[in-house]
Scaffold this active site. Sequence first.
Site, short mmCIF file in Angstrom:
data_model
loop_
_atom_site.label_atom_id
_atom_site.label_comp_id
_atom_site.label_asym_id
_atom_site.label_seq_id
_atom_site.Cartn_x
_atom_site.Cartn_y
_atom_site.Cartn_z
N TYR A 1 0.76 -1.10 -0.05
CA TYR A 1 -0.07 -0.01 -0.16
C TYR A 1 0.77 1.19 0.19
O TYR A 1 2.18 1.10 0.69
CB TYR A 1 -0.77 0.08 1.24
CG TYR A 1 -1.73 1.25 1.31
CD1 TYR A 1 -2.97 1.47 1.06
CD2 TYR A 1 -1.13 2.51 2.07
CE1 TYR A 1 -3.65 2.74 1.02
CE2 TYR A 1 -1.81 3.56 2.29
CZ TYR A 1 -3.02 3.78 1.75
OH TYR A 1 -3.86 4.85 1.76
N GLU B 1 -3.63 7.57 -3.97
CA GLU B 1 -3.35 6.16 -3.29
C GLU B 1 -3.35 5.12 -4.35
O GLU B 1 -4.32 5.22 -5.12
CB GLU B 1 -4.90 6.17 -2.43
CG GLU B 1 -4.80 4.89 -1.66
CD GLU B 1 -6.18 4.60 -0.83
OE1 GLU B 1 -6.19 5.01 0.30
OE2 GLU B 1 -7.22 4.51 -1.40
#
Length: 396
Positions: free
Chosen positions: A118, A206
């Site tokens: 991530y 993101e």
Amino acid sequence: MNIHEYQAKDILASYGVRIQRGIVADSKEKAVKAAKELNKETGTSWYVIKAQIHAGGRGKGGGVKLAKSIDEVATLADQILGMQLVTHQTGPEGKRVNKVLIAEDVYYPGASEPKEFYLSILLDRAKGCNVIMASTEGGMDIETVAANTPEKIIKEWIDPRVGLQAFQARKVAFALGLSGTAFKEMVKFIFNLYKAYESTDSSLFEINPVLKTSDDKILAVDAKVNLDDNALFRHRDLMELRDLSEEDPLEVEAGENDLNYVRLDGNVGCMVNGAGLAMATMDIIKLSGGEPANFLDVGGTANAETVEAGFRIILKEENVKAILINIFGGIVRCDRVAQGVVDAYKNVGNIDIPIIVRLQGTNAEEGAKIIEESGLKVTSAVVLKDAAEKVREAVA
């Protein structure tokens, strides 16, 4: 401003960020054509069909499927296109899928196992600087990781006076447990991602997941980008990426009338000038036993036209049982607001819900007189307590 995954990936690629390649399609036939083009360009024979909506959790909702042949591409694209995709971010009503991204399968076999990470960049308002957030738990909701295993979240703050430094990118890559070629690739990925973030005046980048492939390439498999609305005047090309079909129609209409509007789930519509007064008005509504149906700020230069536009927007909300209009006349004149309310009432017609109008400040007495002499079913209030009691009576 939110944009689609395929648009976000185009931005990333333009700044040198390696991406999972794909082609967008809005029909079964175009999806098949896209798959064939990808086969020629990348040699892939497996494809990922990804619904393009402004929401996360698409995979869990059935909006991401793996196709192992061209025939499956046609079948799955046909199933996803036109579906009402429900995820934890769309609400129970879901969102209609109008486009799909036909992407290459990047989870191919090789010397090592693929690994998901991530990575995001956003503004830390408390510290007044950008922060890189990373985790080895790629593919999961970051909120879940933060709640269950907060020690697995890596944070690196960037001093705005000097920008991202090489040692910081290396620090993040080391913390993710990378070495060798994958380490170098991740450092490059982070630098290019940060450059894209700053150059586009974004508020969020993101990438979840970031994939280390079996041959140690680092690439963005998914991408969520939020562009700062206040900076879009500097990026006319990015403004063209806006997809109005993904936005609340009432919020779009409000924007066209220079109104700040957010739809909520309550039963009392409110129209106010100024964000602070709007928040106080919403508190008054809750204390009166109601729930705000919206946030609507008509601004400091409101006139009869903008008030009428706001009035019409509120009345389109089916759950509204009453409307509270709370205006403080500083720059704006209360008599203009009152005239806007009267005009809107007459123009809309067939209004069967209570309307409470509280006017204070410049020309407040003149405004109250316009309301009282209109002959319409509009109630005037002077103080907030009075307005609150009238709201309580309306929603009882």
